[in-house]
Write a protein that holds these residues in place. Sequence first.
Motif, short mmCIF file in Angstrom:
data_model
loop_
_atom_site.label_atom_id
_atom_site.label_comp_id
_atom_site.label_asym_id
_atom_site.label_seq_id
_atom_site.Cartn_x
_atom_site.Cartn_y
_atom_site.Cartn_z
N ALA A 52 8.22 8.80 8.17
CA ALA A 52 7.16 8.81 7.33
C ALA A 52 7.54 9.26 6.20
N LEU A 53 8.18 10.54 6.15
CA LEU A 53 8.49 11.12 4.80
C LEU A 53 9.60 10.28 4.02
N ILE A 74 6.45 19.88 12.50
CA ILE A 74 5.35 18.96 12.44
C ILE A 74 5.69 17.57 11.72
N ILE A 75 6.48 17.67 10.53
CA ILE A 75 6.88 16.37 9.62
C ILE A 75 7.68 15.45 10.50
N GLU A 84 3.48 14.94 6.13
CA GLU A 84 4.18 14.71 5.02
C GLU A 84 3.26 14.45 3.80
N LYS A 85 2.10 14.17 4.00
CA LYS A 85 1.37 13.90 2.77
C LYS A 85 1.01 15.07 2.09
N PHE A 86 1.27 16.44 2.72
CA PHE A 86 1.10 17.48 1.97
C PHE A 86 1.92 17.46 0.93
N GLN A 107 0.98 -1.24 0.07
CA GLN A 107 -0.09 -0.05 -0.02
C GLN A 107 0.84 1.12 -0.12
N GLN A 108 0.58 2.24 -0.62
CA GLN A 108 1.29 3.50 -0.77
C GLN A 108 1.29 3.95 0.64
N PRO A 109 2.41 4.66 1.16
CA PRO A 109 2.61 5.02 2.53
C PRO A 109 1.53 6.34 2.61
N TYR A 110 1.44 6.93 1.55
CA TYR A 110 0.73 8.28 1.78
C TYR A 110 -0.76 7.95 1.65
#
Length: 416
Positions: A396-397, A391-392, A108-110, A5-8
Amino acid sequence: MLSNQQPYTSNRFDFVVFLMLFFYGTGISEFTNTDISLVIMAGLGWVYIYFIKKESIDRIFIYVLFYWLIVNFFSWVFLGGENFSIIKLGGSVFKLFIGYAFMKIFKEKFIIWYERTVFFLAVASILFFAVQLIDNNIFSKIPINLVDQKRGDEGHWYGIIFHYSSWHPTQNSGFAGEPGGFGYYIGLAMIFNLILNQGKITKRFLIFGLVGLTTVSTNFYFTVLLFCFYFIYTSSLFVKLISLAVFIPVVFFVFQLQFIGEKTTVYFTETRDFSESAVIKRTRINRTSMFVNDVRDVSKYPFGRGINETGVQTNIYGEILEGTNDFSRIAVRYGLFGLIYFMFIYFKMFDKISLGMKGNFIFALIMYMYIAANSLERDYFAMSLFWLYFIIDEDALAEIIGYNNERYKDYKPALS
């Protein structure tokens, strides 16, 4: 090992909220220029953080908010309250929170959602731009027009994914308020594209660049030069020498272009006249003149005026001078300390989100250039990125970047 699954990946509602905040940040429609929109979007951010994400507000936001309120209080005490408004101060707090919420919700999804959204909109703009060049009267025949009243009276058209500007009939404004703004959004997307691909040039990066050229924006062409400098800086010594031999003549050629060389000359001529003039009649001034004007205001009171405009430079009619230059406005609003801290965090932010990529300081320089060409009051993206540093989540990034580079393979980028 990365999962299949894509992590984002997240639920669709997350992405819908992202798009709402994204298009709100462009500030073209009538709704985005109303006070009620500030309350609604800030409320949406608060509800999403507390009740959907079930997270608390970060201390850094509380610290910055406290600093902002202190700056405004002392500005009111020492400069007077002739142009001080509690309502305007409240609006500034809402704007501050909206920018924070943008990063707090998506983290990080941003980065990847922004890059992909702008890519889709950039490609889509080409069709609309072609229509604009062939017959821009077509836009006036479309029954739905979401543009604000001022632009609407001037013959503009806005349909969310594209904005036709009668002020720039031969330039591509894309989904932004004007061509320079579109170039700004594309430039930031190109930075994110390089980060996601750890410095590798991809087809998407080149497409971004080609679409950006249709803006005929001075700042975007400077962006291209800075990207060229980035690739030269990160190359081997031999490639550096060869590239510089080509790069220098290219820079000279670019400055011969009318919309760059001549425009730059006009800007500096107007700024020189502005600096030397004892009588100012104009209300609207260019960004370099605005910088000079703001330096004068900061020299009178370097601790930050907040939203208080008492005692700032005016023309002979007593009207406050207007212009776009986020950099100098940060110094005026937040004080010299606020500007220095903002610049420092931006450098640290790009180093962090690039996972220590060589030459990432050039990304900060590109953004500084765009920030200096925009209005602090409506530039949500520039102010949002400030919060990203705090925040990031690097892990995860790194997973997102790993997925982008080594699909379904182990990937451990250097976190230096």
